[in-house]
Design an enzyme around this catalytic site. Sequence first.
Site, short mmCIF file in Angstrom:
data_model
loop_
_atom_site.label_atom_id
_atom_site.label_comp_id
_atom_site.label_asym_id
_atom_site.label_seq_id
_atom_site.Cartn_x
_atom_site.Cartn_y
_atom_site.Cartn_z
N TYR A 207 43.32 36.35 44.82
CA TYR A 207 42.50 36.02 45.99
C TYR A 207 42.17 34.53 45.92
CZ TYR A 207 42.03 41.02 46.62
OH TYR A 207 42.29 42.35 46.82
N HIS A 239 49.08 39.04 52.00
CA HIS A 239 48.74 40.41 52.35
C HIS A 239 47.60 40.51 53.35
CE1 HIS A 239 47.67 44.66 51.85
NE2 HIS A 239 48.89 44.80 51.40
N HIS A 240 46.55 39.72 53.17
CA HIS A 240 45.51 39.67 54.20
C HIS A 240 44.76 38.34 54.13
CE1 HIS A 240 42.51 41.50 51.18
NE2 HIS A 240 41.87 40.44 51.63
N HIS A 311 44.64 36.84 50.39
CA HIS A 311 45.08 37.77 49.34
C HIS A 311 46.59 37.66 49.19
CE1 HIS A 311 45.94 42.27 48.23
NE2 HIS A 311 46.27 41.45 47.27
N HIS A 393 34.63 47.93 55.48
CA HIS A 393 34.96 47.24 54.24
C HIS A 393 34.33 47.91 53.03
CE1 HIS A 393 35.87 43.86 51.59
NE2 HIS A 393 34.60 43.84 51.21
N HIS A 395 35.58 48.36 48.46
CA HIS A 395 36.48 47.80 47.46
C HIS A 395 37.40 48.88 46.88
CE1 HIS A 395 33.93 43.90 46.71
NE2 HIS A 395 34.50 43.94 47.90
N MET A 468 31.27 47.70 47.65
CA MET A 468 30.54 47.41 48.88
C MET A 468 30.71 48.60 49.82
SD MET A 468 31.40 43.43 49.81
CE MET A 468 30.88 42.10 48.75
#
Length: 615
Positions: A207, A239-240, A311, A393, A395, A468
């Site tokens: 990241y 990836h994002h 990412h 969202h 994890h 989260m």
Amino acid sequence: MSSTRERVCALVFFATLRLCATFSSKTGFRHSTILDAHGKYKLRWTYDETTITFQTEVETNGYIGFGLSTNGAMALSDIVIGGVEKGKPYLQDYFADPNRKVHRDAQQNYRLEYGMENKTHTVLVFSRDLYTCDRNDKDITEDTVRVIWAYHSDDVGRSGPRYHGVNRGRKSLRLLNPTIAANISSDTAFFTLQNLNVPVPSKDTTYWCQLFKIPQVPKKHHITRIEPLIQRGHENLVHHILLYQCDSNLNESELDLGHECYHPNMPDSFLTCETVVFAWAIGGEGLTYPQHVGLSIGTPIDPVYVLMEVHYDNPDLQEGVIDSSGLRLFHTPLLRRYDAGVIEIGVWVSLYHMLPPGLQEYISEGHCTQECLRESLDHEMPSGVRVFAVLMHSHLAGRAIRTRHFRNQDELQPLARDDHFDFNFQEFQYLKEERLVLPGDNLITECKYNTKGRSNMTWGGLSTRDEMCLSYLLYYPRINLARCESLPEINGQLKFIGVKEIQVPVTTWPFIIKSPKKYTNLTFTEAMDKFKWSKKRGKAFNEMVLQLPMNVRCSKRGQDEWSIQGVIVSPPEIKSEARPPLTPCSKASEAHRRGILLLVLCSVCLVRIWIPLSL
């Protein structure tokens, strides 16, 4: 003679390509992605209310495999295998049993629409109903789905498809995510937020974060579209991308500095960037705001600094990769009717959000309370706000998320849900219809986790190993509400493991336990880890936490707060819960059940009539 033959072959080859292109344009594939790391397997798709149509274009002259899986594994997957042999296209519907053995499905629900191959590639177009009512098929819903793929150099033989070897993989997609047409003219102004020559580490996941300053504009503008700028050849590496709004009083010396996210040595200013402004994930095509809504820039309350998180997915551990991907943001001085806003709702990110280890399922609930919504909306927008997109969202332990909506203690249909959540695939979901949120409504972000493979507690926090439970609501018109969250009260959680007293005054964090003796001088996190957790205790802890009083977070932009912030409230009483909408298969099943019940009742009536007559 040979040159004539070559010209004829070339004419046939290009005519075939034109035919394929014509078919694709008529079908109108609205979505596309590359499934493998080398660009050899391309997927396009489109759908309507009842049917989805796929196009696979693969660098092979053998068979192509495509499937849908709940978790990305071969076992219990829904598979279709096809190709072109001796000029004739073929397609078969298969499924995999729990032992990953592939069987031909007795109910052939995939329909071959078109197929062709040339010297290097095979193209197949096929369709199926979203709901087939076949127990060996996967329903295609708005949830995240793991697409599995494979191909082989040989066609399917009499004994079935040969093992594909390394030519296989999986990718998470949301096949039914609604879209908004871009409609961006060529003269629309834009700016870019772009990494510059980032050295991507030779490891599976990285990241990368970088701070940017939004360019100054002479007057208020509206951002109307945000789209990815992925470096050519890196379509499967990136990836994002997430874009966060940061504190407006940052030290500009840290601008344009890049660093690994969630790293102990990352700049402190990164920690001020918490509100998601935009999210893109592989397979996504960017975010277009509705025609009547735009993201405001250029006014004192608008974003000044943003953090871009990229990412990188590098499963092959490639070395020496340099990336310069980013985002392009289109903006205009022609203002739209409404300013878009983002509200973060869910569980307040804190160590007080904790998940016991070893559990197949643990549920957390984060409340955007009626008290917070009533105070903020009554003050700024008594008629309510309209939500048009949601990003959910969590994890790595997250398995499913719902953004639930309540009015007068009755549950409406969820704003959004994903029963097959994948941390590595996150993007805003457009709502089919905008949803009105009124003062006094209650919103609950519900997250289901799996901690079965963990031996210690999982804590609320920023790291991917932390957890989260959040939803980001894109809405209009913008109001001064940035976060609407809750956190379960800590005393009840400590009492569950037998804590009697903590050391006061509190001078360290996490704070220290005073008694009982077995926890003396341990931090509360160490005490929680020392407790002997079991499945039974974990379930009881979960049930208790869901009933605990909760601390309300109701904050404005920046550091300001609404007066309800910090107040302790009880979870709301719920009079009725929403039932999932009926699908074609559930409707048929319900009709079948009622038919059987009617037959049974009629039989009973006939028996009651027949017995007196026989007497």
